[in-house]
Design an enzyme around this catalytic site. Structure first.
Site, mmCIF file in Angstrom:
data_model
loop_
_atom_site.group_PDB
_atom_site.id
_atom_site.type_symbol
_atom_site.label_atom_id
_atom_site.label_comp_id
_atom_site.label_asym_id
_atom_site.label_seq_id
_atom_site.Cartn_x
_atom_site.Cartn_y
_atom_site.Cartn_z
ATOM 1 N N LYS A 135 0.829 -1.209 0.000
ATOM 2 C CA LYS A 135 0.000 0.000 0.000
ATOM 3 C C LYS A 135 0.855 1.248 0.000
ATOM 4 C CE LYS A 135 -4.590 -1.196 1.538
ATOM 5 N NZ LYS A 135 -5.718 -0.882 2.409
ATOM 6 N N LYS A 184 -3.623 -10.293 -7.224
ATOM 7 C CA LYS A 184 -4.912 -10.540 -6.584
ATOM 8 C C LYS A 184 -6.023 -9.717 -7.245
ATOM 9 C CE LYS A 184 -5.930 -8.336 -2.810
ATOM 10 N NZ LYS A 184 -6.136 -7.740 -1.503
ATOM 11 N N LYS A 207 -10.433 -4.495 -5.580
ATOM 12 C CA LYS A 207 -11.381 -3.430 -5.883
ATOM 13 C C LYS A 207 -10.666 -2.137 -6.273
ATOM 14 C CE LYS A 207 -11.917 -3.573 -0.903
ATOM 15 N NZ LYS A 207 -12.694 -4.108 0.182
HETATM 16 P P1 TYM Z 1 -10.484 -6.122 2.711
HETATM 17 O O1 TYM Z 1 -11.571 -5.125 2.869
HETATM 18 O O2 TYM Z 1 -9.326 -5.767 1.851
HETATM 19 O O3 TYM Z 1 -11.070 -7.484 2.179
HETATM 20 C C1 TYM Z 1 -12.167 -8.098 2.828
HETATM 21 C C2 TYM Z 1 -12.026 -9.611 2.804
HETATM 22 O O4 TYM Z 1 -11.976 -10.072 1.455
HETATM 23 C C3 TYM Z 1 -10.839 -10.899 1.261
HETATM 24 N N1 TYM Z 1 -10.363 -10.715 -0.118
HETATM 25 C C4 TYM Z 1 -10.166 -11.713 -0.973
HETATM 26 N N2 TYM Z 1 -10.326 -13.039 -0.869
HETATM 27 C C5 TYM Z 1 -10.036 -13.803 -1.954
HETATM 28 N N3 TYM Z 1 -9.592 -13.276 -3.119
HETATM 29 C C6 TYM Z 1 -9.419 -11.958 -3.282
HETATM 30 N N4 TYM Z 1 -8.988 -11.457 -4.438
HETATM 31 C C7 TYM Z 1 -9.706 -11.103 -2.175
HETATM 32 N N5 TYM Z 1 -9.645 -9.763 -1.980
HETATM 33 C C8 TYM Z 1 -10.044 -9.548 -0.714
HETATM 34 C C9 TYM Z 1 -9.830 -10.402 2.287
HETATM 35 O O5 TYM Z 1 -8.869 -11.383 2.567
HETATM 36 C C10 TYM Z 1 -10.720 -10.087 3.458
HETATM 37 O O6 TYM Z 1 -10.982 -11.253 4.203
HETATM 38 N N6 TYM Z 1 -8.109 -5.560 7.077
HETATM 39 C C11 TYM Z 1 -9.218 -6.198 6.405
HETATM 40 C C12 TYM Z 1 -10.557 -5.850 7.001
HETATM 41 C C13 TYM Z 1 -10.601 -6.046 8.482
HETATM 42 C C14 TYM Z 1 -10.706 -7.292 9.159
HETATM 43 C C15 TYM Z 1 -10.725 -6.945 10.549
HETATM 44 C C16 TYM Z 1 -10.765 -8.616 8.734
HETATM 45 C C17 TYM Z 1 -10.577 -5.068 9.402
HETATM 46 N N7 TYM Z 1 -10.653 -5.586 10.664
HETATM 47 C C18 TYM Z 1 -10.797 -7.939 11.523
HETATM 48 C C19 TYM Z 1 -10.844 -9.607 9.740
HETATM 49 C C20 TYM Z 1 -10.841 -9.266 11.109
HETATM 50 C C21 TYM Z 1 -9.227 -5.783 4.952
HETATM 51 O O7 TYM Z 1 -8.717 -4.761 4.589
HETATM 52 O O8 TYM Z 1 -9.960 -6.596 4.142
#
Ligand code: TYM
Length: 339
Positions: free
Chosen positions: A120, A202, A205
Site C-alpha cells: 500500500k 490478486k 477493488k
Molecule cells: P479487505 O476489505 O481488503 O477485504 C475483505 C475480505 O476479502 C478478502 N479478499 C479476498 N479473498 C479472496 N480473493 C481476493 N482477491 C480477495 N480480496 C479480498 C480479504 O482477505 C478479506 O478477508 N483488514 C481487512 C478488514 C478487516 C478485518 C478486521 C478482517 C478489518 N478488521 C478484523 C478480519 C478481522 C481488509 O482490509 O480486508
C-alpha cells in the site's frame, strides 16, 4: 437470560470488510460467503471496517454512503441480523480504546514486516501515514475485543491474523490471561481470487482496470463480457494444478460458484475449449450474484430498517467490547479514578 447463556457457549467469529469501493467477487468468495455459512454455528460479529478505510483518503459523504451500502450488501448475501451482530466499526469507540494499549505492545519491526503495508505504501507514496503503518494493530483490536476464536478471511489477511495471535499471547503473558488467541479461517477454494487480466495479481477493488475484477454489483452482461476477455495463458489445459494461472483462476471461480470441487470442475471440462470454461464460469457467477443484487436493491429501499439494524448491531457489539476494554484497562492500571 437463556439466549445469552447459549451465546456464551458457542465459539465466536469476527470479520470485517473495508467499504473503500465496490466489493469484488474475491471479497465474496474469500470472505463474505463464509461469513454467511459460519453464522449458523458460531456467535458471529461482522463489521464494515470504515476506520480502516481512512488510511487512504476518503471523501466523508461518500464513505458514509458506502459504509451503509456495504452493510446492506452483507445482508443481501445472507447475513441475518437476528443471527449475527452486524455493525459499523466507527460506531463502537472501544476499537480505538483497545488499539492504543495494543500499539504500546507492538514492535515497529513487526509492523515493518507486513506485506500489505509495503504494497500500500508503494501504491500511495504521497500519503504514507502512520495509520497505514499501525493498521494491523487496529485489526488486532477488532478481533481481540470480541474474544473471537475464528477469523474468516482471504489469504491476504493471514499475516495480520498471525500478528494478532502474537499480540494476544504477549499480552496474556505479561498481564495474565486476557484474550482468546484467534485462528484464521481460510477457505480451501477461493482464498485468493486473481485478477482476470493479470492472473499473477490478486483481484482487487482498487484495480484501475475494471476488466481485472468482477464487482459484486456488475450486471450479468458485464460479468459475461469480463469473463470472456479474461486472460488464458497457455494452450488448452484445464487442470486443478496451477500450471496456467489464468485458467486455474477461472476454474477456481467456477468451482467456488458452482459448489463443485476443483477436481469435479476440471473433470467436467476436460477436453473442452476455453470458450466452454468461460461460458460455464460466467453462468455460475451470474447465478450467484444476480439474486444478491436483487436483494441488495430491496434492502436499500428501506433506509430506516437498515439504520435501525445498524444501531442495534452497534449496541450489541459495544456491550461485548466494553467488557474486554474494562478488563484490559484494569490490567494496565487505567482505572485509578472510581466514579
Ligand atoms: P479487505 O476489505 O481488503 O477485504 C475483505 C475480505 O476479502 C478478502 N479478499 C479476498 N479473498 C479472496 N480473493 C481476493 N482477491 C480477495 N480480496 C479480498 C480479504 O482477505 C478479506 O478477508 N483488514 C481487512 C478488514 C478487516 C478485518 C478486521 C478482517 C478489518 N478488521 C478484523 C478480519 C478481522 C481488509 O482490509 O480486508
Amino acid at each position: 437470560m437463556e439466549s445469552t447463556e447459549r451465546t456464551e457457549q458457542r465459539k465466536t467469529v469476527l470479520s470485517g470488510i473495508q467499504p473503500t469501493s465496490r466489493l469484488t467477487l474475491g471479497n465474496y468468495l474469500g470472505a463474505l460467503k463464509n461469513f454467511v455459512a459460519m453464522q449458523e454455528e458460531f456467535d458471529s460479529f461482522y463489521m464494515v471496517a470504515d476506520m480502516h478505510a481512512i488510511t487512504v483518503r476518503q471523501e466523508a459523504a461518500e464513505l458514509r454512503r458506502r459504509s451503509v451500502e456495504t452493510a446492506a450488501l452483507f445482508m443481501a448475501c445472507g447475513i441475518d441480523p437476528e443471527k449475527s451482530t452486524l455493525f459499523i466499526q466507527s460506531s463502537v469507540p472501544e476499537h480505538v480504546m483497545l488499539t492504543w494499549v495494543l500499539n504500546c505492545n507492538t514492535y515497529m519491526g513487526e509492523l515493518n514486516r507486513m506485506t500489505q503495508f509495503k504494497d500500500k505504501s508503494a501504491r500511495h507514496a504521497d500519503n504514507i501515514n502512520a495509520g497505514l503503518f499501525t493498521y494491523p494493530v487496529l485489526m488486532a483490536a477488532d478481533i481481540l475485543l470480541y474474544q473471537a476464536h475464528l477469523i474468516p478471511v482471504g489469504a491476504d489477511q493471514k499475516q495480520h491474523v498471525e500478528l494478532t495471535r502474537d499480540l494476544a499471547e504477549r499480552f496474556n503473558k505479561l498481564y495474565g490471561n486476557t484474550f482468546v488467541v484467534p485462528e484464521p479461517y481460510i477457505p480451501k477454494v477461493g482464498a485468493r481470487i486473481m485478477s482476470l487480466q493479470e492472473p499473477e495479481n490478486k483481484m482487487s477493488k482498487s484495480d484501475p482496470n475494471p476488466n481485472g475484477y468482477i464487482a459484486m454489483l456488475d450486471d450479468p452482461d458485464t460479468i459475461v463480457r469480463k469473463i470472456k476477455r479474461a486472460v488464458t495463458d497457455c494452450e488448452e489445459c484445464i487442470s486443478p494444478d496451477r500450471c496456467c494461472p489464468g485458467v486455474y483462476n477461472l476454474l477456481t471461480i467456477y468451482s467456488a460458484c458452482s459448489g463443485k470441487t476443483l477436481e469435479e470442475a476440471a473433470g467436467e471440462l476436460e477436453g473442452q475449449g476455453y470458450g466452454v470454461l468461460k461460458a460455464r464460469t460466467a453462468d455460475a457467477v451470474v447465478s450467484v450474484l444476480e439474486p444478491i443484487q436483487k436483494e441488495y436493491a430491496r434492502i436499500l429501499q428501506d433506509k430506516r430498517y437498515l439504520n435501525d439494524t445498524l444501531v442495534n448491531g452497534a449496541e450489541k457489539a459495544q456491550r461485548r467490547a466494553r467488557r474486554t476494554v474494562s478488563k484490559v484497562y484494569h490490567k494496565v492500571g487505567f482505572d485509578s479514578v472510581k466514579r
